[in-house]
Write a protein that holds these residues in place. Sequence first.
Motif, short mmCIF file in Angstrom:
data_model
loop_
_atom_site.label_atom_id
_atom_site.label_comp_id
_atom_site.label_asym_id
_atom_site.label_seq_id
_atom_site.Cartn_x
_atom_site.Cartn_y
_atom_site.Cartn_z
N GLU A 224 -4.79 8.45 0.38
CA GLU A 224 -3.84 7.36 0.24
C GLU A 224 -3.34 6.89 1.61
O GLU A 224 -3.11 5.69 1.81
N ALA B 199 0.83 -1.20 0.00
CA ALA B 199 0.00 0.00 0.00
C ALA B 199 0.86 1.25 0.00
O ALA B 199 0.54 2.25 -0.66
N LEU C 54 1.14 4.33 -2.71
CA LEU C 54 1.07 5.75 -2.36
C LEU C 54 2.19 6.52 -3.05
O LEU C 54 1.97 7.58 -3.65
N ARG D 97 -5.64 4.39 3.14
CA ARG D 97 -5.48 3.00 2.68
C ARG D 97 -4.45 2.26 3.52
O ARG D 97 -4.46 1.02 3.59
N LEU D 98 -3.55 3.00 4.17
CA LEU D 98 -2.54 2.39 5.03
C LEU D 98 -3.02 2.22 6.47
O LEU D 98 -2.28 1.71 7.32
#
Length: 234
Positions: free
Chosen positions: A181, A56, A60, A184-185
């Motif tokens: 982004e 991930a 990014l 998403r982490l």
Amino acid sequence: MELPEIKATTQDHLDMADIREDLVVLKTGDVAAIISTTAVNFALLSEMEQDALIAAFSMLLNSITYPIQIVIRSKRVDISNYITKVVKVEQGLTDPLLKRQVQSYRKFVQDLVKVNDVLAKRFFVVIPSRSTGFQERGSTAFDWVGKMFGTHTKRVKVDADQALKRAKPELLPKVDHVIGEFGRLGIKARQLTTQEIVELYFEIYNPSSAEAQRIRTDIGDYRTAIVEPAILEE
């Protein structure tokens, strides 16, 4: 009595010209947004979770087509107040077993801080606007020598309104993209407000007094976050 002309101020050594609308206006005419993020304890994740996090993060980085700056700020923390609270809890306990456990914990913390510094870490991502190539007329590569000794005679006033008007359409989508982004982490990210940016710079430039002195007045009560010096012409 005529006052002597001020040829240099401490603000000549600062890079920012103004702080407003949750953005930093630099003396070059560029504008930057500051994002604050949480952190992930990578070592505590399973191997599968670590692989997913690395993938991930690579996505990014690959999605960013503009420069960013990642800043990790470490700050020593005074935990004397915390120790005092633990002592009060310890004194208020009546159960001998619990009291011994709290006493053991307090001694452990006190011994730990004698050997190691207790640090608080904050994580930031700085997103600058596209460079404008702004340069003071008549400036040279050696102007910093004169500025260091206060011998320069001209200051250029940055038009913060125009700089913000030009930079906001470019910066805001970038900020939203980076925050998304990071989500998403599993990392929470948000853009710092004007008040928070001012407090951050205050802590950076006043490390000794920042602990006892805080900016309690809302920054909106001021006309500008940065005092504007007089423009000196040759």
